[in-house]
Design a protein around this motif. Structure first.
Motif, short mmCIF file in Angstrom:
data_model
loop_
_atom_site.label_atom_id
_atom_site.label_comp_id
_atom_site.label_asym_id
_atom_site.label_seq_id
_atom_site.Cartn_x
_atom_site.Cartn_y
_atom_site.Cartn_z
N PRO A 191 -30.90 -28.35 -9.56
CA PRO A 191 -30.10 -29.58 -9.47
C PRO A 191 -28.78 -29.36 -8.73
CG PRO A 191 -30.97 -29.30 -11.70
CD PRO A 191 -31.25 -28.02 -10.96
N GLY A 192 -28.50 -30.23 -7.78
CA GLY A 192 -27.23 -30.19 -7.09
C GLY A 192 -27.06 -29.06 -6.12
N ALA A 193 -28.14 -28.34 -5.78
CA ALA A 193 -28.00 -27.23 -4.84
C ALA A 193 -27.50 -27.72 -3.49
CB ALA A 193 -29.33 -26.50 -4.69
N PHE A 194 -27.87 -28.93 -3.12
CA PHE A 194 -27.41 -29.55 -1.89
C PHE A 194 -26.83 -30.92 -2.23
CE2 PHE A 194 -30.62 -26.58 -0.60
CZ PHE A 194 -30.09 -26.00 0.54
N GLY A 195 -25.56 -31.09 -1.99
CA GLY A 195 -24.97 -32.41 -2.13
C GLY A 195 -24.55 -32.82 -3.52
N ARG A 196 -24.83 -31.99 -4.51
CA ARG A 196 -24.40 -32.28 -5.88
C ARG A 196 -24.75 -33.70 -6.31
NH1 ARG A 196 -20.36 -28.41 -7.41
NH2 ARG A 196 -21.29 -26.43 -6.82
N PHE B 163 -28.47 -40.03 3.84
CA PHE B 163 -28.57 -38.68 4.40
C PHE B 163 -27.32 -38.25 5.16
CE2 PHE B 163 -33.01 -39.54 3.51
CZ PHE B 163 -33.42 -38.33 2.98
N THR B 164 -26.52 -39.19 5.65
CA THR B 164 -25.23 -38.78 6.21
C THR B 164 -24.30 -38.32 5.09
OG1 THR B 164 -24.32 -41.03 6.14
CG2 THR B 164 -25.48 -40.38 8.14
N LEU B 165 -24.38 -38.96 3.93
CA LEU B 165 -23.59 -38.51 2.78
C LEU B 165 -24.13 -37.19 2.24
CD1 LEU B 165 -21.34 -39.02 0.75
CD2 LEU B 165 -22.93 -40.44 -0.57
#
Length: 585
Positions: free
Chosen positions: A158-163, A375-377
């Motif tokens: 969980p949250g490895a990318f983008g939290r 996906f930009t976020l």
């Protein structure tokens, strides 16, 4: 190679000046790698940790093989033998041991509360399986085989990318907001609705990825890519454009853009993480400032972070100067500052591009699309350099001056190398706009900024060393995040796809002779997608590369095409709404 204090100081000054000029003028407008080590049956060297068994742990989750296998280490309940026995009873692990004759298991302390049992091949060079066990209860916490052993990013942590951006209460509202201004309920069969649905469909693939199911996430990324390639090529070839209906007033869009831009920056500051790509940028910026060679000798926790072009590091220099660098993978405020700046620059550039194409309303529509597209976020919250790539390419399409266009193309190619494929397309478009002499201006702009960007490498990095750390490494490394890397045995098909991408670049350059700016944006987005279809390592962070350009093409050359509900494979043309009020002109 030149050494010595005065030279180092001068080189650092050049690097700082170069990056500052690049940020001010050129942008007006890591690999998560598998690290394996030879591991003997005694476990003297630990895969991914690089430490001897006698060394003390250097991190809370550092691995350490206990001195005795039959006695619990201090403050532990299980013995190494007991942890290994628990792991070897698991059906998945037992099957792996049977499949690989001669394989063996080694138990390690993982911090103070867990055990890691790793299964190695008979040679000790490859980790085949991994099990994490709770020391207090003996419960199996995780078990991994296949590519998820080496690629921890494939495990769905969980949250490895983008939290927090992955939370449904953020992702789903953003996805809905992304659609609202462009969806016409009275005409549901418009092609634009399908375009937006396909852009949103990457979320399905990401959902499986976030649950560690790469067998589903990887193939599900390709249908949207293939559709967008064909659709953007089609849009770029359509003559003219018709009014695009928006279903929110322009003033509302402006307010939403301001609010959501602030929300994105705030979320980055309070709940985001810096992955290895952003960490590499900060390391590179710091090395440039201190006069150290840019390629080679990166720290062990990001040893392949020197795999990008020099601009990917030079762009971080102002932010390392402003925010500093501790030398460790901490919160890295310089990486946060850089990615926020790159993202806001993209927001400005998509607005200017839309304004150049069809006026300020389209600019607001594109800016709104940028701040609402999840996906930009996702890239912003992962603090990567991918918004920098997007900004440079948006600037290259926006600017008309051939020299500026060539220079920005060069900077994009020297950030991540794929944008080099856009050079012939943008060059032909420049010639079509300004005449044959534009070739020379474009070439001089390209060569001039490329030389300026490579200036800090002179005397410290040979061409062969640069090639080895960047292009060669990228070409040779494996990855389970494409169909080519996940399944294997598809080399011939992958080569054919890559050859097709080269042919498409030539075709797009031919089409660019008569392309307006919206069509040029669509062609550039299509070229980027064609390249991404053939790469071994593909990831969701690459979507922003083409998203802004794709939206400029789709909205800038909007047609009132629609799918006939009575015959879903037949396209109909509807001109009856061209002069209705409330349309974008």
């Amino acid at each position: 190679m030149i050494g010595g204090g005065p030279v180092i100081g001068a080189r650092a000054g050049i690097a700082a000046a170069l990056a500052s000029v690049g940020m001010a003028l050129a942008m007006p407008g890591a690999a998560w790698g598998a690290r394996t080590a030879t591991v003997g049956r005694s476990g003297a060297t630990v895969s991914g940790a690089g430490q001897r068994a006698a060394d003390p742990p250097v991190a809370p989750d550092a691995l350490r093989q206990p001195a005795r296998l039959d006695i619990p280490p201090a403050f532990h309940h299980l013995t190494a033998d007991r942890a290994k026995a628990i792991a070897e009873r698991l059906p998945k692990i037992a099957g792996e041991r049977r499949h690989w004759p001669g394989s063996y298991a080694v138990a390690f302390e993982k911090g103070a509360a867990r055990w890691q049992v790793s299964v190695y091949s008979s040679s000790g060079k490859h980790e085949l399986a991994q099990v994490l066990i709770d020391d207090a209860t003996g419960a199996v916490l995780e078990q991994w085989t296949g590519p998820q052993v080496a690629w921890t990013m494939a495990r769905g942590y969980p949250g490895a990318f983008g939290r927090r951006v992955n939370a449904l209460y953020i992702w789903l509202p953003l996805s809905l907001l992304f659609l609202v201004p462009f969806v016409d309920r009275r005409r549901p069969w418009r092609m634009l609705h399908l375009d937006l649905a396909v852009l949103s469909a990457f979320s399905i693939s990401l959902a499986f990825f976030n649950h560690g199911n790469i067998d589903a996430s990887v193939p599900l990324a390709y249908p949207p890519l293939l559709y967008l390639l064909g659709r953007l090529a089609w849009v770029a070839r359509r003559p003219g454009s018709e009014p695009l209906r928006l279903h929110l007033p322009a003033g509302w869009l402006a307010v939403a853009v301001i609010f959501l831009a602030g929300f994105r920056v705030g979320l980055n500051l309070v709940n985001s993480n810096v992955i290895d790509v952003g960490y590499a940028g900060v390391i590179g910026g710091d090395r440039l400032l201190s006069g150290k060679p840019l390629y080679g000798h990166f720290p062990h926790d990001n040893e392949h972070g020197d795999t990008y072009g020099p601009v990917a590091y030079e762009a971080y220099v102002p932010f390392v100067v402003a925010f500093g660098f501790s030398g460790h993978w901490d919160d890295l405020p310089a990486a946060h500052g850089a990615t926020v700046a790159f993202d806001l620059l993209c927001l400005l550039l998509v607005f200017l591009l839309g304004r150049r194409i069809r006026g300020p309303t389209l600019g607001l529509a594109l800016a709104y699309a940028w701040v609402t597209y999840p996906f930009t976020l996702f890239a912003l919250e992962s603090n990567t350099n991918d918004p920098l790539v997007a900004a440079l390419l948006l600037g290259a399409v926006l600017l008309s001056a051939p020299a500026a266009r060539g220079g920005l193309t060069a900077l994009g190619a020297l950030t991540k190398f794929a944008p080099l494929a856009l050079a012939p397309v943008l060059a032909v478009a420049a010639v079509a706009d300004r005449g044959r002499r534009a070739w020379l201006s474009y070439a001089l702009g390209f060569a001039g900024l490329a030389a300026l960007a490579c200036l800090p490498l002179l005397g410290v990095t040979s061409a062969s060393e640069f090639w080895r750390h960047t292009v060669q490494y990228q070409a040779q490394r494996g990855s389970p995040f494409s169909v080519w890397g996940l399944y294997g045995g598809l080399d011939a098909i992958q080569t054919a796809v890559q050859a097709g991408a080269v042919a498409f670049v030539a075709l797009a350059a031919w089409w660019a002779r008569r392309a307006d700016r919206a069509a040029l944006a669509a062609l550039c987005a299509a070229v980027l997608i064609a390249l991404q279809l053939g790469v071994t390592h593909w990831f969701y962070l690459y979507i922003p590369w083409f998203f802004g350009l794709a939206m400029a093409g789709l909205l800038g050359r909007a047609h009132e095409d629609r799918l006939d509900p009575g015959g879903p494979h037949r396209l109909l043309r509807s001109d009856q709404h061209a002069h209705e009020p409330g349309v974008l002109v």
